[in-house]
Scaffold this active site. Structure first.
Site, PDB file in Angstrom:
ATOM      1  N   THR A 292      -5.890   1.466  -5.532  1.00 53.98           N
ATOM      2  CA  THR A 292      -5.500   0.053  -5.374  1.00 53.98           C
ATOM      3  C   THR A 292      -6.185  -0.823  -6.409  1.00 53.98           C
ATOM      4  O   THR A 292      -5.560  -1.706  -7.017  1.00 53.98           O
ATOM      5  CB  THR A 292      -5.890  -0.489  -3.980  1.00 53.98           C
ATOM      6  OG1 THR A 292      -5.483   0.422  -2.980  1.00 53.98           O
ATOM      7  CG2 THR A 292      -5.258  -1.847  -3.731  1.00 53.98           C
TER       8      THR A 292
ATOM      9  N   HIS B 205      -1.584   3.338   4.648  1.00 52.84           N
ATOM     10  CA  HIS B 205      -2.558   4.051   3.809  1.00 52.84           C
ATOM     11  C   HIS B 205      -2.751   5.455   4.359  1.00 52.84           C
ATOM     12  O   HIS B 205      -2.755   5.650   5.566  1.00 52.84           O
ATOM     13  CB  HIS B 205      -3.901   3.282   3.824  1.00 52.84           C
ATOM     14  CG  HIS B 205      -4.903   3.780   2.816  1.00 52.84           C
ATOM     15  ND1 HIS B 205      -5.578   4.970   2.963  1.00 52.84           N
ATOM     16  CD2 HIS B 205      -5.335   3.243   1.646  1.00 52.84           C
ATOM     17  CE1 HIS B 205      -6.381   5.148   1.928  1.00 52.84           C
ATOM     18  NE2 HIS B 205      -6.245   4.107   1.118  1.00 52.84           N
TER      19      HIS B 205
ATOM     20  N   GLU C 182       0.816  -1.206   0.000  1.00 50.31           N
ATOM     21  CA  GLU C 182       0.000   0.000   0.000  1.00 50.31           C
ATOM     22  C   GLU C 182       0.861   1.273   0.000  1.00 50.31           C
ATOM     23  O   GLU C 182       1.765   1.428   0.830  1.00 50.31           O
ATOM     24  CB  GLU C 182      -0.938  -0.012   1.231  1.00 50.31           C
ATOM     25  CG  GLU C 182      -1.824   1.207   1.373  1.00 50.31           C
ATOM     26  CD  GLU C 182      -2.739   1.453   0.173  1.00 50.31           C
ATOM     27  OE1 GLU C 182      -3.350   0.500  -0.320  1.00 50.31           O
ATOM     28  OE2 GLU C 182      -2.828   2.625  -0.268  1.00 50.31           O
TER      29      GLU C 182
ATOM     30  N   ASP D  64       1.466  -0.162  -4.902  1.00 55.06           N
ATOM     31  CA  ASP D  64       0.225  -0.086  -5.686  1.00 55.06           C
ATOM     32  C   ASP D  64       0.032   1.267  -6.379  1.00 55.06           C
ATOM     33  O   ASP D  64      -0.482   1.329  -7.491  1.00 55.06           O
ATOM     34  CB  ASP D  64      -1.011  -0.491  -4.853  1.00 55.06           C
ATOM     35  CG  ASP D  64      -1.308   0.431  -3.672  1.00 55.06           C
ATOM     36  OD1 ASP D  64      -0.462   1.268  -3.302  1.00 55.06           O
ATOM     37  OD2 ASP D  64      -2.420   0.291  -3.100  1.00 55.06           O
TER      38      ASP D  64
END
Ligand code: GP9
Ligand code: MN
Length: 417
Positions: A81, A196, A37, A256
């Protein structure tokens, strides 16, 4: 076949078709993909107060069995994502607006999991958030996934969660019995979550590195959640080894999408020690890509590539011919491949140039000097052509016209013939 599909085919067959030298090198291996992430390549080897942000990944990159790509870009758009997942499964570009996972889940696809079914692979995704986020519960069957381990399969409590869901450390730990339950060979994807935006940790013991001191909280916290995710990878590798799941497996780890947007350019200029012009902004769209497997010959590869190249790279390594498919990417390990990355905003990177689609500025890739004149016109045009063709294909659901010249994919319950 439709005329539009023929147009796409003609374009692709006019492009260089590099020869894979690694075809079948990892045939029959289990595959563990890890979606890292928000991890951008600048964090690799970066230090805060003398401490590495990604010590585990840094060691993994140096490992004799790891191939590391240091010029690898994301091609994601608003679907973040889910766009990266779309790229990976299809070698098609995501859409200019919206998330293709939500807008076009009803399309016909030839997803990597579906193709691998013919080779006897079981496929699964692991993720500690609700299964309907990004419409994954609908899209995964369309891509040919057999199983989706989501929030309801994990023990998720307020204590072991932060931000969007289950903390990475817990996530990998709880995933172990699920991995072991899969029939081999397996093709799996683990989607991490803790690193994130807005990059928060809620437990002191998860803090393993200082924040930076730019005064921009997003940037300053970024290094702490990245460090935490890195530690989770370390534990996961240890567990995979302890459980006998390591030896026969190839690990493919990729960032990602970006985590730090251009709203943070002031702080990022402090971090990078340079002004963030369109050149630096585009270069910041590089994400790490590491392919690691016992027996794989390690090296650092500087070919310019992007997420759209993952599918052909993986299928070649696994020794799967996929000739009648439509793929915009090429094998990243083919020596004679064209250095090329086309980003969703129209930016194009080659071995010589960095063209920023937003400002329409052209730079010398090696020096970062702006290039006046028309030197980037051809690659800018190529970028537009390729994105437009991919969009046409997705909007028109054109893969439904693709005829399987060989065996139809009969084992797939999701494919209607
Ligand atoms: C949500 C997670 C994050 O389940 O994958 O999505 P993002 O906001 O990064 O697209
Ligand atoms: Mn993400």
């Amino acid at each position: 076949e439709s005329d539009e599909l023929t147009e796409v085919r003609n374009y692709l067959s006019s492009q260089k078709d590099p020869k894979s030298e690694n075809f079948g090198a990892l045939e029959g291996k289990n595959v563990v993909l890890i979606s890292m992430e928000s991890l951008q390549n600048f964090a690799i080897d970066y230090k805060v107060n003398g401490k590495e942000v990604t010590p585990f990944l840094n060691d993994l990159i140096d490992d004799k069995n790891s191939v590391y790509f240091n010029n690898f870009y994301h091609n994601t758009g608003q679907g973040k994502t889910s766009d990266s997942e779309f790229l990976l499964a299809n070698s098609l570009y995501p859409l200019p607006r919206g998330a293709v996972f939500t807008t076009n889940a009803g399309n016909e696809f030839n997803g990597t999991p579906e193709i691998l079914k013919e080779k006897g692979y079981t496929s699964a995704v692991f993720h500690g958030n609700n299964d309907s986020f990004w419409n994954r519960d609908v899209m995964y069957p369309a891509l040919g996934y057999d199983r989706f381990f989501s929030k309801k399969d994990y023990d998720v409590t307020p204590e072991n969660s932060v931000n969007y869901g289950l903390k990475d450390m817990e996530f990998f730990e709880q995933s172990m019995p699920m991995i072991k339950s899969l029939e081999k060979p397996y093709y799996t994807k683990f989607i991490t979550l803790t690193h994130h935006y807005p990059f928060v940790l809620n437990d002191e013991e998860d803090v393993m590195i200082d924040q930076t001191q730019t005064g921009d909280g997003t940037v300053d916290r970024y290094f702490q959640t990245a460090r935490y995710m890195d530690e989770a990878f370390k534990k996961f590798f240890e567990d995979m080894k302890a459980n006998g799941e390591y030896e026969d497996t190839v690990f493919i780890m990729y960032g990602d999408h970006y985590g730090i947007s251009e709203n943070h350019n002031r702080a990022m200029s402090e971090i990078m020690g340079t002004e963030i012009r369109p050149f630096e902004h585009t270069q910041l769209q590089r994400v790490p890509l590491i392919i690691h497997s016992p027996g794989l010959e390690g090296k650092t590869v500087d070919t310019v590539g992007s997420q759209v190249d993952l599918k052909p790279t993986i299928l070649n390594l696994l020794g799967v011919k996929n000739e009648n498919d439509i793929q915009f990417g090429t094998d990243l390990l083919a020596k004679d491949r064209e250095d090329l990355a086309i980003l969703r905003d129209g930016s194009v990177i080659t071995d010589k140039y960095v063209y920023d689609g937003d400002s329409e500025k052209c730079y010398n890739k090696a020096t970062g000097q702006e290039v006046e004149g028309s030197e980037c016109d051809d690659i800018a045009q190529k970028g537009q052509t390729e994105l437009n063709l991919s969009d046409k294909l997705v909007y028109g659901d054109l893969l439904r016209f693709l005829e399987d010249e060989e065996e139809p994919l009969t084992n797939s319950p999701n494919k209607e013939k």
